[in-house]
Motif scaffolding. Structure first.
Motif, PDB file in Angstrom:
ATOM      1  N   VAL A  51      45.686 -45.833  28.449  1.00 29.11           N
ATOM      2  CA  VAL A  51      44.341 -45.262  28.396  1.00 29.11           C
ATOM      3  C   VAL A  51      43.381 -46.112  29.222  1.00 29.11           C
ATOM      4  O   VAL A  51      43.073 -47.250  28.863  1.00 29.11           O
ATOM      5  N   LEU A  52      42.915 -45.580  30.340  1.00 30.76           N
ATOM      6  CA  LEU A  52      41.875 -46.209  31.145  1.00 30.76           C
ATOM      7  C   LEU A  52      40.523 -45.871  30.532  1.00 30.76           C
ATOM      8  O   LEU A  52      40.372 -44.837  29.866  1.00 30.76           O
ATOM      9  N   ALA A  53      39.514 -46.712  30.734  1.00 31.49           N
ATOM     10  CA  ALA A  53      38.207 -46.490  30.119  1.00 31.49           C
ATOM     11  C   ALA A  53      37.106 -46.924  31.076  1.00 31.49           C
ATOM     12  O   ALA A  53      37.328 -47.088  32.265  1.00 31.49           O
ATOM     13  N   GLU A  54      35.887 -47.086  30.532  1.00 26.12           N
ATOM     14  CA  GLU A  54      34.715 -47.594  31.251  1.00 26.12           C
ATOM     15  C   GLU A  54      34.241 -46.618  32.324  1.00 26.12           C
ATOM     16  O   GLU A  54      34.347 -46.859  33.515  1.00 26.12           O
ATOM     17  N   THR A  55      33.687 -45.514  31.882  1.00 25.46           N
ATOM     18  CA  THR A  55      33.261 -44.450  32.800  1.00 25.46           C
ATOM     19  C   THR A  55      32.309 -44.932  33.896  1.00 25.46           C
ATOM     20  O   THR A  55      32.467 -44.543  35.058  1.00 25.46           O
TER      21      THR A  55
ATOM     22  N   ASP B 286      32.596 -33.956  34.056  1.00 27.21           N
ATOM     23  CA  ASP B 286      31.548 -33.631  33.080  1.00 27.21           C
ATOM     24  C   ASP B 286      31.035 -34.892  32.388  1.00 27.21           C
ATOM     25  O   ASP B 286      29.834 -35.022  32.116  1.00 27.21           O
ATOM     26  N   ARG B 287      31.936 -35.825  32.100  1.00 28.57           N
ATOM     27  CA  ARG B 287      31.516 -37.062  31.453  1.00 28.57           C
ATOM     28  C   ARG B 287      30.670 -37.904  32.409  1.00 28.57           C
ATOM     29  O   ARG B 287      29.683 -38.537  32.005  1.00 28.57           O
TER      30      ARG B 287
ATOM     31  N   TRP C 244      27.248 -36.494  32.475  1.00 27.96           N
ATOM     32  CA  TRP C 244      26.526 -36.924  31.274  1.00 27.96           C
ATOM     33  C   TRP C 244      25.956 -38.317  31.481  1.00 27.96           C
ATOM     34  O   TRP C 244      24.814 -38.600  31.108  1.00 27.96           O
ATOM     35  N   TRP C 245      26.744 -39.199  32.079  1.00 27.81           N
ATOM     36  CA  TRP C 245      26.295 -40.574  32.293  1.00 27.81           C
ATOM     37  C   TRP C 245      25.101 -40.645  33.240  1.00 27.81           C
ATOM     38  O   TRP C 245      24.204 -41.468  33.047  1.00 27.81           O
ATOM     39  N   HIS C 246      25.074 -39.807  34.260  1.00 28.80           N
ATOM     40  CA  HIS C 246      23.919 -39.794  35.168  1.00 28.80           C
ATOM     41  C   HIS C 246      22.643 -39.493  34.396  1.00 28.80           C
ATOM     42  O   HIS C 246      21.608 -40.151  34.589  1.00 28.80           O
ATOM     43  N   LYS C 247      22.699 -38.505  33.505  1.00 30.04           N
ATOM     44  CA  LYS C 247      21.522 -38.157  32.702  1.00 30.04           C
ATOM     45  C   LYS C 247      21.172 -39.274  31.730  1.00 30.04           C
ATOM     46  O   LYS C 247      19.999 -39.577  31.510  1.00 30.04           O
ATOM     47  N   TYR C 248      22.184 -39.888  31.163  1.00 32.88           N
ATOM     48  CA  TYR C 248      21.988 -40.937  30.160  1.00 32.88           C
ATOM     49  C   TYR C 248      21.281 -42.152  30.763  1.00 32.88           C
ATOM     50  O   TYR C 248      20.297 -42.658  30.208  1.00 32.88           O
TER      51      TYR C 248
ATOM     52  N   MET D  53      39.562 -42.461  28.648  1.00 36.36           N
ATOM     53  CA  MET D  53      38.573 -42.329  27.578  1.00 36.36           C
ATOM     54  C   MET D  53      37.193 -42.685  28.102  1.00 36.36           C
ATOM     55  O   MET D  53      37.014 -43.706  28.779  1.00 36.36           O
ATOM     56  N   ASP D  54      36.216 -41.868  27.754  1.00 38.84           N
ATOM     57  CA  ASP D  54      34.821 -42.108  28.140  1.00 38.84           C
ATOM     58  C   ASP D  54      34.242 -43.224  27.276  1.00 38.84           C
ATOM     59  O   ASP D  54      34.030 -43.046  26.077  1.00 38.84           O
ATOM     60  N   THR D  55      34.004 -44.373  27.874  1.00 40.08           N
ATOM     61  CA  THR D  55      33.372 -45.494  27.177  1.00 40.08           C
ATOM     62  C   THR D  55      32.352 -46.144  28.105  1.00 40.08           C
ATOM     63  O   THR D  55      32.417 -45.981  29.325  1.00 40.08           O
TER      64      THR D  55
END
Length: 509
Positions: A304-308, A333-334, A337-341, A399-401
């Motif tokens: 599982v790779l992470a750290e979007t 899509d994730r 989401w991060w751009h908006k966040y 995983m989105d983290t």
């Protein structure tokens, strides 16, 4: 006059920069491409040197990919870093599945010694976990766990310890909100983790995220020993510590009867993370870990790779490996989401490279991400998960983290990772109870300086003492050994309880 190859690494033919493998002094003359290349400014080890003149605004390439644009004119032989390299607008024509060639199953089935659980999962450790529903019960949970630290655990040699999984939330929040659901998912992921043989869910008694909310329909192995407690019902902190200690002691007696058994490596779930990256991360430890990931996938295991935020700019390389358009689109899509966040917080994704990253030679998030995705090897991307979501698909997944290490690793473990590999070039120190964390140094200097904190050294890839494939095979063997009970550096230092940091989102009222 040395050759460029003696003092720097050219990662792809046609790159505009090379990475120094030693400190380069101004005036040094190097042989390169049949001519001379004069070092015009000092270039520290791990940093980039320009191989040709670059006009202001020119795209600069490393790994055969764009890592940014020149913010001023750059002369051949100059250092390329934050003073003359900036972000570039990221516009990719995304492809889906065009590089999703499968990895052939391994010819030899490998095994490890693990703890089979009633639901078919396999633990690599055997812990009692005290999961707190709210911050109000955090200190009490730690007091109970502290009764079982040190030599007292010698009485239960087949149990790895008692860990308090305490956090800073659980009340003053809306349980149905995004943040509330993430916290609930994280706590339930730990409560049902294969490495948790005994579980106490401890609350205060009046919180919004109550004890029973965490236990309802909990997807834990049927052989998990489970108790619920609240401080208010039990009679206060002292009474709860006494009662909780009695419960733990009874659990330890039963868990100590469990024994490791030989199981196939396919039962492993490996979390892939990095922290304190430097200019060598994408050259040594990360691609070596990627090779180890491929070896595990060939065994039928899950990685599982992470750290979007640290795949942004390199996500097009992952969508090409997606097994379907749906999987690739979920990753995009994730990132959207991060751009908006981050925009809502007044930042951009290029805020990610830390001062330590930049001191180590990384300049833009594009450059950092290209090195970070190397941890994922070359296997097809079979699934994309939200934070702390249960990982169910075998093979290479994502995983989105966030990029913040404790939060990211917490999400991976909540999702079911039973071992975590963590690469570092600056010397990050991290644990991840109840999952062991294997720390892999990107360069030999940090490995020697922090030997008590590191498990493996991949710096020999730079010097030619080893190869990515050989280092990856060594990581693979270490993963199997650690999964079988070999103690990691972080475990030897008893790290991991304070690194349990669920991702906090949303309003607190």
């Amino acid at each position: 006059m040395p050759d460029l190859a003696e003092v720097a690494l050219l990662l792809r033919r046609g790159d505009d920069v090379a990475v120094a493998t030693r400190d380069l002094t101004e005036g040094l003359v190097l042989r390169h491409d049949g001519g001379d290349l004069t070092v015009r400014t000092a270039v520290p080890r791990g940093h980039k040197i320009a191989l040709r003149d670059l006009a202001e605004g020119a795209q600069i390439h490393k790994y055969g990919q764009v890592i940014g644009r020149a913010t001023t004119a750059v002369r051949a032989g100059e250092q390329v870093h934050a003073h003359n390299l900036g972000m570039d607008a990221v516009e990719h024509d995304y492809e889906f599945g065009t590089a999703a060639a499968g990895i052939a199953p391994a010819a030899e089935t490998r095994t490890f010694e693990g703890f089979p659980r009633a639901n078919g999962t396999v633990g690599t450790r055997n812990y009692v976990g005290i999961v707190t529903s709210v911050n109000c019960s955090a200190s009490t949970a730690r007091m109970i766990a502290d009764q079982f630290r040190g030599p007292i655990m010698d009485a239960w040699p087949n149990v790895d310890g008692v860990v308090a999984l305490a956090h800073d939330s659980g009340c003053g929040m809306v349980p149905a909100s995004e943040g509330g659901q993430i916290l609930r998912r994280t706590l339930r992921g730990y409560a049902g983790h294969p490495n948790i043989g005994g579980l106490i869910v401890l609350g205060l008694g009046c919180e919004m995220l109550g004890v029973q909310t965490l236990l309802d329909d909990l997807n834990a192995p049927a052989d998990t020993l489970i108790e619920r407690m609240t401080i208010q019902e039990t009679g206060g902190i002292r009474a709860t510590v006494r009662a909780g200690s009695d419960v733990v002691r009874a659990m330890l007696d039963r868990l100590d009867e469990r024994r490791r058994q030989t199981v196939p490596a396919a039962k492993l779930v490996l979390g892939l993370n990095c922290g304190g990256s430097d200019g060598y991360s994408g050259i040594t430890a990360n691609p070596a870990l990627g090779h180890a990931s491929d070896l595990l996938v060939a065994q039928g295991a899950t990685t599982v790779l992470a750290e979007t935020p640290e795949v942004f700019g390199a996500e097009h390389l992952l969508t090409r490996r997606a097994v379907s358009r749906e999987v690739g689109q979920r990753l995009l899509d994730r990132i959207a989401w991060w751009h908006k966040y981050v925009e809502a917080g007044g930042g951009t994704l290029d805020n990610n490279p830390s001062p330590g990253n930049k001191a180590g030679g990384l300049t833009t998030i594009l450059e950092k991400s290209l090195g970070a995705v190397a941890k994922g090897g070359s296997a097809p991307l079979t699934a994309v998960y939200e934070y702390a979501e249960q990982v169910t698909e075998p093979g290479f997944t994502f995983m989105d983290t966030p990029g913040y290490d404790p939060v990211s690793v917490t999400g991976l473990v909540a999702g079911g990772a039973t071992v975590v590999c963590f690469t570092t070039g600056r010397g990050s120190v991290l644990g991840g109870k109840p999952a062991p964390v294997i720390k892999i140094a990107t360069n030999s200097e940090i490995f020697e300086r922090m030997r008590d904190d590191m498990d493996l050294d991949t710096g020999g890839i730079v010097t030619g003492a080893t190869t990515i494939e050989a280092a990856g095979a060594a990581i693979f063997e270490t993963i199997l050994a650690v999964a079988s009970g070999t103690v990691t550096a972080s475990e030897d230092l008893d790290l991991g309880r304070d690194e349990f940091v669920p991702w906090q989102l949303g309003a607190v009222t």
